[in-house]
Design a protein around this motif. Structure first.
Motif, PDB file in Angstrom:
ATOM      1  N   LYS A  74       0.832  -1.206   0.000  1.00  0.00           N
ATOM      2  CA  LYS A  74       0.000   0.000   0.000  1.00  0.00           C
ATOM      3  C   LYS A  74       0.871   1.262   0.000  1.00  0.00           C
ATOM      4  N   GLY A  75       1.820   1.253  -0.931  1.00  0.00           N
ATOM      5  CA  GLY A  75       2.724   2.386  -1.051  1.00  0.00           C
ATOM      6  C   GLY A  75       3.513   2.329  -2.340  1.00  0.00           C
ATOM      7  N   TYR A  76       4.315   3.338  -2.532  1.00  0.00           N
ATOM      8  CA  TYR A  76       5.129   3.457  -3.733  1.00  0.00           C
ATOM      9  C   TYR A  76       6.540   2.949  -3.477  1.00  0.00           C
ATOM     10  N   MET A  77       7.096   2.349  -4.501  1.00  0.00           N
ATOM     11  CA  MET A  77       8.485   1.883  -4.471  1.00  0.00           C
ATOM     12  C   MET A  77       9.173   2.341  -5.743  1.00  0.00           C
ATOM     13  N   LEU A  78      10.495   2.498  -5.649  1.00  0.00           N
ATOM     14  CA  LEU A  78      11.288   2.812  -6.835  1.00  0.00           C
ATOM     15  C   LEU A  78      11.765   1.510  -7.470  1.00  0.00           C
ATOM     16  N   PHE A  79      11.539   1.387  -8.765  1.00  0.00           N
ATOM     17  CA  PHE A  79      12.015   0.241  -9.527  1.00  0.00           C
ATOM     18  C   PHE A  79      13.071   0.724 -10.513  1.00  0.00           C
ATOM     19  N   PRO A  80      14.148  -0.046 -10.686  1.00  0.00           N
ATOM     20  CA  PRO A  80      15.218   0.384 -11.583  1.00  0.00           C
ATOM     21  C   PRO A  80      14.821   0.258 -13.050  1.00  0.00           C
ATOM     22  N   LYS A  81      15.321   1.183 -13.827  1.00  0.00           N
ATOM     23  CA  LYS A  81      15.227   1.099 -15.292  1.00  0.00           C
ATOM     24  C   LYS A  81      16.677   1.070 -15.775  1.00  0.00           C
ATOM     25  N   PHE A  82      17.164  -0.117 -16.055  1.00  0.00           N
ATOM     26  CA  PHE A  82      18.567  -0.301 -16.393  1.00  0.00           C
ATOM     27  C   PHE A  82      18.844   0.148 -17.827  1.00  0.00           C
ATOM     28  N   PRO A  83      19.885   0.976 -18.015  1.00  0.00           N
ATOM     29  CA  PRO A  83      20.281   1.326 -19.384  1.00  0.00           C
ATOM     30  C   PRO A  83      20.956   0.125 -20.053  1.00  0.00           C
ATOM     31  N   GLN A  84      21.128   0.188 -21.344  1.00  0.00           N
ATOM     32  CA  GLN A  84      21.668  -0.946 -22.103  1.00  0.00           C
ATOM     33  C   GLN A  84      23.059  -1.361 -21.625  1.00  0.00           C
ATOM     34  N   ASN A  85      23.914  -0.401 -21.244  1.00  0.00           N
ATOM     35  CA  ASN A  85      25.265  -0.780 -20.812  1.00  0.00           C
ATOM     36  C   ASN A  85      25.237  -1.611 -19.530  1.00  0.00           C
ATOM     37  N   VAL A  86      24.227  -1.414 -18.689  1.00  0.00           N
ATOM     38  CA  VAL A  86      24.085  -2.236 -17.492  1.00  0.00           C
ATOM     39  C   VAL A  86      23.435  -3.575 -17.861  1.00  0.00           C
ATOM     40  N   LYS A  87      22.438  -3.554 -18.728  1.00  0.00           N
ATOM     41  CA  LYS A  87      21.789  -4.791 -19.175  1.00  0.00           C
ATOM     42  C   LYS A  87      22.803  -5.751 -19.800  1.00  0.00           C
ATOM     43  N   ASN A  88      23.828  -5.195 -20.438  1.00  0.00           N
ATOM     44  CA  ASN A  88      24.862  -6.033 -21.068  1.00  0.00           C
ATOM     45  C   ASN A  88      25.657  -6.849 -20.049  1.00  0.00           C
ATOM     46  N   LEU A  89      25.615  -6.456 -18.777  1.00  0.00           N
ATOM     47  CA  LEU A  89      26.336  -7.174 -17.727  1.00  0.00           C
ATOM     48  C   LEU A  89      25.501  -8.295 -17.105  1.00  0.00           C
ATOM     49  N   ASP A  90      24.207  -8.299 -17.359  1.00  0.00           N
ATOM     50  CA  ASP A  90      23.308  -9.286 -16.766  1.00  0.00           C
ATOM     51  C   ASP A  90      23.704 -10.699 -17.201  1.00  0.00           C
ATOM     52  N   GLY A  91      23.916 -11.559 -16.204  1.00  0.00           N
ATOM     53  CA  GLY A  91      24.274 -12.945 -16.486  1.00  0.00           C
ATOM     54  C   GLY A  91      25.749 -13.161 -16.770  1.00  0.00           C
ATOM     55  N   LYS A  92      26.529 -12.103 -16.734  1.00  0.00           N
ATOM     56  CA  LYS A  92      27.969 -12.195 -17.033  1.00  0.00           C
ATOM     57  C   LYS A  92      28.785 -12.382 -15.754  1.00  0.00           C
ATOM     58  N   LEU A  93      29.951 -12.967 -15.910  1.00  0.00           N
ATOM     59  CA  LEU A  93      30.920 -13.080 -14.837  1.00  0.00           C
ATOM     60  C   LEU A  93      31.575 -11.721 -14.663  1.00  0.00           C
ATOM     61  N   VAL A  94      31.446 -11.139 -13.469  1.00  0.00           N
ATOM     62  CA  VAL A  94      32.004  -9.809 -13.228  1.00  0.00           C
ATOM     63  C   VAL A  94      32.807  -9.805 -11.926  1.00  0.00           C
ATOM     64  N   GLU A  95      33.664  -8.792 -11.819  1.00  0.00           N
ATOM     65  CA  GLU A  95      34.383  -8.518 -10.581  1.00  0.00           C
ATOM     66  C   GLU A  95      34.048  -7.103 -10.160  1.00  0.00           C
ATOM     67  N   ILE A  96      33.859  -6.932  -8.846  1.00  0.00           N
ATOM     68  CA  ILE A  96      33.591  -5.596  -8.318  1.00  0.00           C
ATOM     69  C   ILE A  96      34.184  -5.493  -6.915  1.00  0.00           C
ATOM     70  N   THR A  97      34.670  -4.315  -6.589  1.00  0.00           N
ATOM     71  CA  THR A  97      35.281  -4.046  -5.298  1.00  0.00           C
ATOM     72  C   THR A  97      34.396  -3.082  -4.529  1.00  0.00           C
TER      73      THR A  97
END
Length: 145
Positions: free
Chosen positions: A43-66
């Motif tokens: 019963k409220g509002y939430m923010l949902f992400p709208k991923f740009p294409q450069n982020v979508k390209n990382l979906d399902g990929k092996l990545v490293e982040i610190t």
């Protein structure tokens, strides 16, 4: 599509195909847009992400982040990794919801302390629907020295 962008996309695809992890940057992950939606369940509002294409390209990929570790699971099966130290992370300060990642570990580890600065490698999954999970989830993760 311009030539430089096409070259970058082909490089990402080529590197990912060879099993080498891509370097995910907080700069890239933080630059997303949001869409506010009303949810009957809460019963409220939430923010949902709208991923740009450069982020979508990382979906399902092996990545490293610190980032900065925030232990959130007493069993050591997962932790939160933040772009910012605990004092200014998403939970406590001015961080955005895109500034934190769930890290699901291959092997349980309860030895992490708040603000340990660590690098992790895993398969990145984008989450644009589950309000009980962060926008980014790093699955089958392991620490990289």
């Amino acid at each position: 599509m311009n030539k430089m962008l096409l070259t970058i996309l082909l490089t990402i695809h080529s590197v990912a195909e060879q099993g080498k992890p891509l370097k995910a940057s907080w700069f890239t992950l933080l630059h997303i847009k949001y869409e506010e939606r009303y949810l009957n369940d809460i019963k409220g509002y939430m923010l949902f992400p709208k991923f740009p294409q450069n982020v979508k390209n990382l979906d399902g990929k092996l990545v490293e982040i610190t980032g900065f570790v925030i232990p959130v699971d007493k069993t050591g099966a997962s932790l939160a990794l933040s772009a910012n130290p605990y004092a200014s992370c998403y939970f406590c300060g001015g961080g955005s919801p895109a500034s934190i990642i769930t890290v699901k570990l291959k092997k349980r580890n309860t030895g992490y302390d708040i603000d340990d600065y660590k690098k992790f490698r895993g398969k990145l999954r984008l989450n644009a629907t589950d309000i009980n999970e962060f926008y980014y989830v790093l699955e089958l993760s392991e620490e990289v020295n």
